[in-house]
Design a protein around this motif. Structure first.
Motif, PDB file in Angstrom:
ATOM      1  N   UNK A  54       0.408  -1.487   0.055  1.00 25.26           N
ATOM      2  CA  UNK A  54      -0.051   0.477  -0.150  1.00 25.26           C
ATOM      3  C   UNK A  54       1.092   1.063   0.041  1.00 25.26           C
ATOM      4  N   UNK A  55       2.341   0.944   0.815  1.00 22.94           N
ATOM      5  CA  UNK A  55       2.560   2.278   0.504  1.00 22.94           C
ATOM      6  C   UNK A  55       3.940   2.596  -0.649  1.00 22.94           C
ATOM      7  N   UNK A  56       3.935   1.679  -1.587  1.00 20.15           N
ATOM      8  CA  UNK A  56       4.075   1.801  -2.383  1.00 20.15           C
ATOM      9  C   UNK A  56       5.583   1.019  -2.594  1.00 20.15           C
ATOM     10  N   UNK A  57       5.745   0.563  -2.369  1.00 23.70           N
ATOM     11  CA  UNK A  57       7.239  -0.511  -1.937  1.00 23.70           C
ATOM     12  C   UNK A  57       6.614  -1.720  -2.681  1.00 23.70           C
ATOM     13  N   UNK A  58       7.926  -2.310  -3.597  1.00 16.11           N
ATOM     14  CA  UNK A  58       7.600  -3.730  -4.189  1.00 16.11           C
ATOM     15  C   UNK A  58       7.458  -4.629  -3.031  1.00 16.11           C
ATOM     16  N   UNK A  59       6.738  -5.866  -3.174  1.00 14.45           N
ATOM     17  CA  UNK A  59       6.583  -6.707  -1.664  1.00 14.45           C
ATOM     18  C   UNK A  59       6.589  -7.629  -2.567  1.00 14.45           C
ATOM     19  N   UNK A  60       6.233  -7.874  -3.741  1.00 11.59           N
ATOM     20  CA  UNK A  60       6.646  -9.402  -4.395  1.00 11.59           C
ATOM     21  C   UNK A  60       6.834  -8.886  -5.795  1.00 11.59           C
ATOM     22  N   UNK A  61       8.235  -9.608  -6.248  1.00 13.39           N
ATOM     23  CA  UNK A  61       8.958  -9.266  -7.490  1.00 13.39           C
ATOM     24  C   UNK A  61       9.982 -10.395  -8.351  1.00 13.39           C
ATOM     25  N   UNK A  62       8.602 -10.006  -9.429  1.00 14.24           N
ATOM     26  CA  UNK A  62       8.534 -11.026 -11.061  1.00 14.24           C
ATOM     27  C   UNK A  62       8.870 -12.551 -10.095  1.00 14.24           C
ATOM     28  N   UNK A  63       7.778 -12.851  -9.482  1.00 14.83           N
ATOM     29  CA  UNK A  63       7.841 -14.135  -8.914  1.00 14.83           C
ATOM     30  C   UNK A  63       7.107 -15.004  -9.356  1.00 14.83           C
ATOM     31  N   UNK A  64       7.438 -16.339  -9.787  1.00 13.82           N
ATOM     32  CA  UNK A  64       6.952 -17.296 -10.179  1.00 13.82           C
ATOM     33  C   UNK A  64       7.565 -19.118  -9.585  1.00 13.82           C
ATOM     34  N   UNK A  65       5.599 -19.456  -9.943  1.00 12.03           N
ATOM     35  CA  UNK A  65       5.947 -21.175  -8.470  1.00 12.03           C
ATOM     36  C   UNK A  65       4.840 -21.941  -9.529  1.00 12.03           C
ATOM     37  N   UNK A  66       5.194 -22.882  -9.160  1.00 16.56           N
ATOM     38  CA  UNK A  66       3.902 -23.754  -8.984  1.00 16.56           C
ATOM     39  C   UNK A  66       3.422 -24.611  -8.139  1.00 16.56           C
ATOM     40  N   UNK A  67       1.996 -25.301  -8.194  1.00 17.35           N
ATOM     41  CA  UNK A  67       1.704 -26.064  -7.571  1.00 17.35           C
ATOM     42  C   UNK A  67       0.671 -27.009  -8.160  1.00 17.35           C
ATOM     43  N   UNK A  68       1.396 -28.126  -8.052  1.00 17.28           N
ATOM     44  CA  UNK A  68       0.693 -29.416  -8.577  1.00 17.28           C
ATOM     45  C   UNK A  68      -0.511 -30.005  -7.730  1.00 17.28           C
ATOM     46  N   UNK A  69      -1.249 -30.936  -8.057  1.00 14.30           N
ATOM     47  CA  UNK A  69      -2.606 -31.395  -7.022  1.00 14.30           C
ATOM     48  C   UNK A  69      -1.900 -32.724  -6.924  1.00 14.30           C
ATOM     49  N   UNK A  70      -2.210 -32.679  -5.367  1.00 18.44           N
ATOM     50  CA  UNK A  70      -1.672 -33.821  -4.590  1.00 18.44           C
ATOM     51  C   UNK A  70      -0.428 -33.539  -4.336  1.00 18.44           C
ATOM     52  N   UNK A  71       0.405 -32.526  -4.049  1.00 19.33           N
ATOM     53  CA  UNK A  71       1.567 -31.809  -3.796  1.00 19.33           C
ATOM     54  C   UNK A  71       1.495 -30.666  -2.718  1.00 19.33           C
TER      55      UNK A  71
END
Lengths: 413, 503, 370
Positions: free
Chosen positions: B266-283
Motif C-alpha cells: 500500500x505504501x508503494x514499496x515492492x512486496x513481490x518481485x517477478x515471482x514464478x511458482x507452480x503447485x501440483x495437485x497432490x502436492x
C-alpha cells in the motif's frame, strides 16, 4: 519495478494537468468576455500612515493572462510530468483561478482587498482554534467530534460571565468551561470507554440543549446577562502601520493573536518536549507507552482537557471577540470545519492553522462576492466552503496519516 | 541482582493463567522458560515486569518484597522486558523510542535528542548492537527492531532482561548472532529470562530450564541432563510424535501456475518481485522465509484481495489474475488467512455465522435475497463436530472460543467444501500442540485427496514437516527450492537461503 | 439466527440491556433535567407541574397519543436508517440532510403527480423521497468507498449543503408557491398526501398513514438486517471489515449500499413530514429530526424493534415538551438536554454501573482478553 510505480504517479500528474487546462479554458470562455472594465482593489485605508496606491487590474486582459498560465501549467504537466511539481502547480493554479474569479467579480467596481484579508483572518480564528483542539486530542488518539459543543460552551460562558464580571473574567470562564467539557469527554471515553464519536455527539447535543434552554429560559427575561463587552483590536506599535500587513496581521484582537501563539506553542509542545513525545507515543502505540511506565489514561485526560480549553477560548471569540451576545447555535458548524482543517493540516498545529486560513479566506470571499452582486446565487457561494471541505477530505487525506491509535480505546489489562 | 517469584497466582475472572508459581532468577545466568502457546509464560512475565498485578503471591528482589503498581516501578527496580510483539512506536526514530519514558531534557521541558543519540551510540558499541539512532522504526527490518528493544532495556539500566519469544522473527543465522548477544549480556552480569516454545533453542542457550504447563511450573533442570523428548513430554503432558502421517508423494497436473507476479504494498514499496511458482495437485508446497519478505502480499494476491501490477496467475488452466475473492472461492480455492482474529473470523458473530462467512450467498444457504438460517445452523453443527471445533453451541460467539478452536473453525469453513487448492498462511501460529497436530493432519488429508496445498509459514519446523517441496522467499523473490523427498535438506541450508545468502 | 440483543433465552443480560439500562437512563435524565430547572430558578412546584405536563402531553389523552406517534414516526424511520448504518460500521450524521432532500423531492413529485389518482401519486411521491435520500446519502458512501473520506465529516458537510440548497430551490419558479416572495414550496396535492387516520374522532388529530409505512419499515429493516444476505454483509463489514473482505464481500459496494438504504429511510422520514404533517416544504422543515434520530438509533441499540420503542419515547418527549412549555412555561429546549443525557447513560453502561452498582452483574466477566 520503479517504472510501474511511476506509471501510477504519471497518470495522477496527467489528470492534474487536464484539470488545470480545463480550469484555464473555463475561465477564458466564461469569465473573460464578461469582465469589462478595470477591477480596483483598495489596499490602504484613508487613515493609513504609509498609504499605498490601489491595485488596478484590467479585467479582460488579466483573465486571459491567467487562463494562459493555467493552460501552460496544464500542458506542461500533461506532457512533461514531474510528480514533484504536480501538487505545487495545482496549488499555484488554484490561486491563479481564484484571483481571476475575483477580478471578474470586481471588474468595473472596486473593493477593499486588505479588508477582505483582514476578515479572512478573523473568520479563520474559531476554525483554527477548533482545529488545534482537534490536533491536541487526536494526537493522543481521542477523536473529538465534540469540538462544536465546546466552542458553543465557550461562546455561551463568555457572554454570560463577560456580562456579569467583564471581558477578562468571561474569557477565563470560557476557557475553564471548555476545559470542563474536555475533561468530561476524556472521562467518558477513557474511564467509561464510551464510543468516542457517540461521546462527542453527546457533548454537542448536551451543550446545544443547555445553552439554548438557558438562553430562552433566562436570557429572554434578564437581557443584562447576555450583553458582554467585546475585546477591541490591539494595535501593535509601528508594525500595525505597515501597509496591507499592518491591518491584516498587527491590528487584530487577542483571539487572532491567540490563535497564532497557541499554534506555535502546540508545535513546540508536541514536537520538542518530553511531554509532547509521550503524548504522541500514546496516540501512536499506547501499549508501548504503557510498558514504559507512561500513564496512558492520565496523558489522555490532560491533553483532551487542554484541547477543551483551547476550544473554549475559540468559542469565546463568537461572543467576546465579535458580537458580545449569545445566540442559540451560533457556532454554526465551525467546530466541524475545524476538524476538517485538522485533517487538511495533517494533524499538525501549524498545518491546521494554515488550513483554517484557507477556509477563512473562502468564507470572506463568499461574503465579498455576495456584496459585489455577482450573478451566482448567494446560496451556492455559501456552499463553497463545505464543498471545498469535502474535496479536501476526499482528496488530500489519502496521503495524510492519522495517529495510529486514533479513535481506539485503550484497555489496560 | 536476584529476583524471586514466590507463590504467584494470576487470575483473569474465572480463568487461572498462573498458579502458585515459584521461580528464582540469578545474575549472570540464562533461565530458559519453556512452555506451549497459551501455557502462561507471557502472563507470568507480564506480572514480573509490572504490567499485571498478581492475584496472589509476591515478588522479591534480593530478598526484599516489592510491589509493582505499573511497568514504571518494575523498570525502576531494574527489570526490563522485550515483548514478543515489539513495543516500538513505528513513526518515531530509534533514539526517540529508546528514551521514551525517561527522556533527557533541558530547559522548558525541551527534549535533548543530542544526548539521546550519544547514549544510543554508546550502548550499541558496548554490546555490539549496530543501529542508526536517527532511522525511523518502520523502515527497519525486524531483526534491527529487536536490537532497538534490547538497547531500550539497557538504557534503563536493567539488571534482569526478559526476552519473550525473541527468535520467532529471526532466521537461523540471526538466531546464532542473537545467542552471542545474549551471552555477552550474561557475561556483563545481567540475568536473562529466555521465553520460548522451541526445544532446540532452549537447550542451546539456557543455563537452567523451567517448564510451564497450564500456568504451573511442572519441572525444571539442567539443560545438559535433559533431552528433547523429555522436555517435549514435560511441556505437553504426554509423549509427542513430531511426524505427520502422509500418503506417498504422487503429484499430478499443475493446479496453480504463477508467472512473473509483481505486487506492490500500500505504501508503494515492492512486496513481490517477478515471482514464478507452480503447485501440483497432490502436492504440498511450503514457502519458508523470514516474515516481511512478501509472503503476506503473495497470499493476499492469490486469494484475490490484492491486484497484481504485473504477472499472470492461472488456476487449473483458467486465467484468474483479475478474478475476485468470491470467484476464486467458487472455483474451489480455499484460503486460510494468516491472522484469524483480524481476517479469518468475526469475533462477535456466532460459530454458525462464521461458518458461512464466505458461502452464505449461494445454495444451500441462500433463498432469494434471504438466508436460510435453519439450514446454516444444521450444517455448521455438523461441520463443527467433524472438525473438532469445541463450542458450547453454534450460537456461541467465536470470540469466546480458544485460539485453537477458532483456528479449527476457520480450517473447517475452508476445507469442509469441495476444494482443489488450499492456500494457508501461518496455519498454526500461536496454537497448542494438539490443535497443531489436528490442523496438520487436515492439510495433509487435503493433499492426499488430490488438492494442491500452498503453505506459508515462518516456522521452519512446520514447513519441513509438511512440505513435498520447499521454496524460500527473500525480498519478494523465490531464492531457493528444495525437494526433500529427492535429497534431504537441513535447517542450516534453508536458513542461509532465508537470510538471502542464495542470491 | 441470534444476534447479541436477541438471545434464545431472555436472560439476565438481555433484561439489563433492554429494560434496566434504558429505564435507568430515562429516570436519571429526568432527574438531572429537574436539577437544571432548579438551577435556573424554576420553582419546585413548577418543576412538578412541568413533568406532569410532560406526561399529560405525551400519553394523557387521545390527542396526546396522536401527537406522540406523529412526532415518533420520522424519528423511527430515520433512526432505522441510522441503525442499519451503525450495524455496517458507518457513522452517518447526515440523516438531517437526507430528510431535507427526501422531503423536498416528495413535494416536487407530489405536485408533478397531482393529476394522477392517489394510488399512483402517493407511492410515487414516497418513492421520490426515498430515492433522493438514498442518492444523497450515497454520495457520502461513494466518497468513503472510493477515496476514504470519513463519512462523519462528509455527511456533516452534506447537511450544511442541503440547507443552502433547500433555501435556493424553494425560490426557484418550479418549486416556489405561486405569488409568494418568501421561500416556500407549492402545497402537496390531496392525492399525494398521507391520509389522516383519526379524523373520525376529531378533525384536529394529526396522526396519519405514515404509521403503517413506519411499521412496515420496522419489519423490513428487521428482515434486512437479520434474515437477508445484504444484512449479513452489513453486519459483517461493521463488525470486522477486514474479515468481511477476506470472505469475499465487496467492501465498497457494502458501504455504498448501507448508506443508500439509510438515506432511503431518512428520505422516507422527510417525505413522511412533508406529505403527512406539513403539506409543503419550508426552510428548516427538517427540524433537527435527523440529529434526534441519532439518539433514537443509539437508544434502540441499533435494533429495529428497539428503534421503534426509542422513537416512540422520543416522540413522547417532544409532544410532552410542547405541553410543558404551554402549561409550565419551561422552555422545550430542556427536552434536548434530557435526550442527550439519555444517550450518555445508554452508550456508557460502565458509567451507569459506576453510579448505580446494584442490580447489575459484576463488570468485566466474560470479556475477551487481548
Amino acid at each position: 519495478m520503479t517504472v510501474l510505480l511511476d506509471k501510477a504517479r504519471q497518470r495522477q500528474t496527467r489528470i492534474t494537468g487536464i484539470i488545470l487546462l480545463a480550469l484555464g479554458a473555463l475561465i477564458a470562455v466564461f469569465l473573460a468576455p464578461d469582465a469589462s472594465g478595470v477591477a480596483t482593489f483598495r489596499l490602504s485605508r484613508p487613515t493609513d500612515v504609509w498609504p499605498v496606491p490601489n491595485l488596478v487590474v484590467p479585467g479582460g486582459a488579466f483573465i486571459y493572462v491567467a487562463s494562459a498560465f493555467l493552460a501552460f501549467f496544464g500542458v506542461r504537466l500533461f506532457l512533461r510530468g514531474g510528480a514533484k511539481w504536480s501538487a505545487r502547480l495545482l496549488g499555484i493554479g488554484l490561486i491563479i483561478a481564484v484571483a481571476a474569479f475575483l477580478v471578474w467579480a470586481t471588474a468595473g467596481k472596486s473593493f477593499s482587498f486588505t479588508g477582505m484579508l483582514q476578515a479572512s483572518l478573523v473568520r479563520a480564528v474559531p476554525i483554527a482554534l477548533g482545529g488545534l483542539a482537534g490536533v491536541l486530542s487526536e494526537r493522543v488518539a481521542v477523536v473529538n467530534i465534540g469540538i462544536e459543543g465546546m466552542l458553543l460552551a465557550g461562546a455561551f460562558t463568555g457572554a454570560l460571565v463577560g456580562s456579569l464580571a467583564g471581558g477578562v473574567a468571561g474569557l477565563a470562564a470560557a476557557v475553564a468551561v471548555g476545559g470542563v467539557f474536555g475533561f468530561v469527554l476524556a472521562a467518558l471515553v477513557v474511564t467509561y470507554r464510551m464510543d468516542q464519536i457517540i461521546a462527542g455527539v453527546f457533548i454537542n447535543l448536551f451543550v446545544l440543549g443547555l445553552t439554548s434552554y438557558i438562553s430562552s429560559q433566562v436570557f429572554q427575561e434578564y437581557r443584562a446577562l447576555n450583553n458582554a463587552p467585546v475585546f477591541r483590536a490591539v494595535e501593535i506599535p509601528i508594525l500595525s502601520d505597515l501597509p496591507v500587513l499592518g491591518p491584516v496581521l498587527f491590528s487584530q484582537n487577542i483571539f487572532v493573536y491567540g490563535a497564532f501563539i497557541l499554534a506555535g506553542l502546540a508545535t513546540y509542545y508536541l514536537f520538542h518536549t518530553r511531554h509532547g513525545l509521550r503524548a504522541r507515543a500514546v496516540g501512536e502505540h499506547p501499549r508501548a507507552a504503557d510498558t514504559l511506565g507512561i500513564d496512558v489514561y492520565r496523558t489522555r485526560y490532560v491533553n483532551v482537557t487542554v484541547a477543551g480549553m483551547v476550544a473554549g477560548f475559540g468559542g469565546a471569540w463568537f461572543t467576546l471577540g465579535s458580537v458580545g451576545r449569545f445566540d442559540e447555535g451560533m457556532t454554526g458548524g465551525r467546530g466541524f470545519i475545524g476538524l476538517a482543517a485538522m485533517i487538511f493540516g495533517r494533524w499538525h498545529p501549524v498545518g491546521a492553522l494554515l488550513a483554517a486560513l484557507v477556509f477563512g479566506f473562502a468564507d470572506s470571499l463568499q461574503q465579498k462576492l455576495a456584496l459585489l452582486g455577482t450573478p451566482i446565487p448567494s446560496e451556492f457561494l455559501a456552499m463553497a466552503p463545505y464543498i471545498a471541505t469535502i474535496v479536501v477530505v476526499a482528496g488530500v487525506v489519502g496521503r495524510a496519516r492519522a495517529p495510529a491509535a486514533d479513535g481506539k480505546p485503550y484497555v489496560k489489562e | 541482582m536476584q529476583v524471586e517469584l514466590r507463590n504467584i497466582t494470576k487470575r483473569f475472572g474465572p480463568v487461572v493463567a498462573n498458579k502458585d508459581v515459584n521461580l528464582t532468577i540469578e545474575p549472570g545466568e540464562v533461565l530458559g522458560l519453556l512452555g506451549e502457546n497459551g501455557a502462561g509464560k507471557s502472563t507470568l512475565m507480564n506480572v514480573l515486569c509490572g504490567l499485571y498485578e498478581p492475584t496472589e503471591g509476591e515478588i522479591l528482589i534480593d530478598g526484599r518484597p516489592v510491589a509493582f503498581k505499573g511497568p514504571g516501578d518494575a523498570i525502576r527496580a531494574g527489570i526490563g522486558m522485550v515483548h514478543q510483539h515489539f513495543m516500538l512506536v513505528p513513526v518515531f526514530t530509534v533514539a526517540e523510542n529508546v528514551i521514551l519514558g525517561i527522556e533527557p531534557v533541558g530547559r522548558f521541558d525541551h527534549l535533548d535528542l543530542k544526548a539521546a543519540r550519544a547514549e544510543v551510540k554508546k550502548l550499541s558499541t558496548e554490546y555490539g548492537l549496530t543501529v542508526d539512532p536517527d532511522a525511523t522504526i518502520e523502515t527497519l527490518p525486524v531483526g534491527v527492531q529487536q536490537r532497538v528493544e534490547i538497547i531500550k532495556v539497557l538504557f534503563r539500566e536493567a539488571d534482569v532482561l526478559i526476552l519473550d519469544e525473541p527468535t520467532a522473527v529471526l532466521t537461523p543465522q540471526e538466531v546464532d548472532e542473537f545467542i552471542q548477544i545474549v551471552r555477552s549480556l550474561c557475561d556483563a552480569g545481567k540475568a536473562i529470562v529466555f521465553i520460548t516454545h522451541k526445544l532446540n533453542e532452549i537447550l542451546e542457550i539456557s543455563d537452567r530450564i523451567a517448564v510451564i504447563r497450564r500456568g504451573e511450573i511442572v519441572g525444571s533442570g539442567d539443560p545438559k541432563k535433559l533431552t528433547r523428548p523429555e522436555l517435549a513430554e514435560m511441556m505437553v503432558g504426554h509423549p509427542v510424535d513430531f511426524d505427520v502421517a502422509r500418503a506417498p508423494f504422487a503429484p499430478k497436473e499443475v493446479i496453480l501456475d504463477i508467472q512473473g507476479l509483481t505486487l506492490v504494498r500500500d505504501d508503494g514499496a515492492v512486496a513481490v518481485d517477478d515471482l514464478s511458482l507452480q503447485v501440483h495437485s497432490g502436492e504440498v508446497v511450503g514457502i519458508a522465509g523470514v516474515q516481511g519478505n512478501g509472503q503476506s502480499a503473495l497470499i493476499e494476491a492469490l486469494a484475490g484481495l490484492r491486484r497484481p501490477v504485473a504477472g499472470k496467475v492461472t488456476f487449473d488452466g483458467t486465467d484468474i489474475t483479475d478474478a475476485s475473492a468470491r470467484e476464486r472461492h467458487r472455483m474451489g480455492i480455499a484460503h486460510i488467512p494468516e491472522d484469524r482474529q483480524r481476517a479469518g473470523l468475526i469475533g462477535n458473530f456466532t460459530v454458525a455465522e462464521n461458518m458461512v462467512l464466505d458461502s452464505y450467498y449461494g445454495p444451500p444457504f441462500a433463498k432469494g435475497a434471504g438466508i436460510n438460517w435453519g439450514r446454516v445452523e444444521e450444517e455448521a453443527a455438523a461441520v463443527a463436530e467433524q472438525y473438532d471445533v469445541r463450542t458450547p453451541s453454534v450460537h456461541a460467539a467465536a470470540a469466546h472460543l480458544s485460539g485453537g478452536n477458532q483456528q479449527k473453525l476457520v480450517v473447517a469453513r475452508e476445507l469442509s467444501r469441495d476444494t482443489r487448492l488450499v492456500i494457508a498462511g501461518q496455519p498454526t501460529r500461536g496454537l497448542d500442540v494438539g490443535s497443531i497436530a489436528f490442523i496438520h493432519e487436515r492439510l495433509m488429508a487435503a493433499r492426499d485427496e488430490g488438492d494442491g496445498v500452498l503453505i506459508v509459514s515462518s516456522e521452519l519446523d512446520e514447513i519441513m514437516a509438511l512440505s513435498d517441496r520447499i521454496l524460500v522467499m527473500f525480498k519478494g523473490r523465490i531464492v531457493a527450492e528444495y525437494a526433500p523427498h529427492e535429497a534431504p535438506v537441513d535447517k542450516g541450508t534453508i536458513g542461509l537461503a532465508m537470510a538471502g545468502a542464495a542470491t | 439466527m441470534k444476534d447479541a440483543t436477541q438471545g434464545r433465552v431472555f436472560g439476565r443480560t438481555q433484561l439489563e440491556d433492554l429494560v434496566i439500562v434504558p429505564l435507568f437512563a430515562l429516570v436519571a435524565a429526568l432527574f438531572l433535567g429537574a436539577l437544571v430547572m432548579a438551577a435556573t430558578g424554576v420553582a419546585p412546584g413548577t418543576i412538578a407541574q412541568s413533568y406532569a405536563a410532560l406526561l399529560k402531553g405525551s400519553v394523557g389523552s387521545i390527542d396526546a397519543v396522536s401527537e406522540t406517534l406523529t412526532a415518533a414516526l420520522p424519528l423511527v424511520l430515520a433512526g432505522l436508517g441510522l441503525a442499519l448504518g451503525f450495524r455496517a460500521g458507518l457513522f452517518n450524521i447526515g440523516a438531517e440532510g437526507q430528510i431535507v432532500m427526501g422531503g423536498l423531492a416528495a413535494v416536487v413529485a407530489g405536485v408533478a403527480l397531482a393529476d394522477f389518482p392517489a394510488f399512483i401519486a402517493l407511492p410515487g411521491a414516497l418513492l421520490a423521497g426515498a430515492v433522493t435520500g438514498a442518492f444523497y446519502a450515497g454520495i457520502a458512501g461513494w466518497l468513503r468507498a472510493a477515496t476514504g473520506a470519513h463519512e462523519v465529516i462528509s455527511t456533516i458537510m452534506l447537511n450544511l449543503i442541503s440547507f443552502r440548497l433547500l433555501d435556493y430551490l424553494l425560490r426557484t419558479p418550479l418549486i416556489q408557491k405561486e405569488g409568494r416572495a418568501d421561500p416556500i414550496s407549492k402545497s402537496v396535492p390531496d392525492v399525494a398526501e398521507l391520509p389522516k387516520l383519526l379524523t373520525f374522532l376529531d378533525a384536529n388529530l394529526r396522526l396519519h398513514a405514515g404509521l403503517f409505512l413506519t411499521l412496515v419499515m420496522v419489519a423490513a429493516a428487521y428482515w434486512l438486517l437479520f434474515r437477508s444476505k445484504l444484512g449479513f454483509e452489513f453486519r459483517a463489514s461493521g463488525e470486522n471489515a477486514i474479515a468481511a473482505r477476506f470472505a469475499g464481500m465487496n467492501a465498497g459496494l457494502t458501504i455504498v449500499m448501507a448508506m443508500a438504504v439509510a438515506g432511503a429511510l431518512a428520505g422516507l422520514a422527510g417525505a413522511n413530514q412533508t406529505l403527512g404533517v406539513l403539506g409543503r416544504a419550508t426552510p428548516g422543515f427538517s427540524a433537527e429530526i435527523g440529529f434526534d434520530a441519532i439518539a433514537v438509533a443509539l437508544l434502540g441499540r441499533s435494533h429495529p424493534v428497539g428503534v421503534l420503542f426509542a422513537g416512540i419515547l422520543f416522540g413522547a418527549l417532544e409532544a410532552g415538551g410542547r405541553q410543558m412549555q404551554v402549561d409550565a412555561g419551561v422552555s422545550i429546549d430542556l427536552i434536548g438536554i434530557i435526550q442527550s443525557l439519555i444517550i450518555v447513560f445508554i452508550a456508557a453502561p460502565l458509567l451507569v454501573k459506576a453510579i448505580f452498582p446494584w442490580g447489575f452483574r459484576k463488570a468485566g466477566t466474560g470479556k475477551g482478553r487481548s
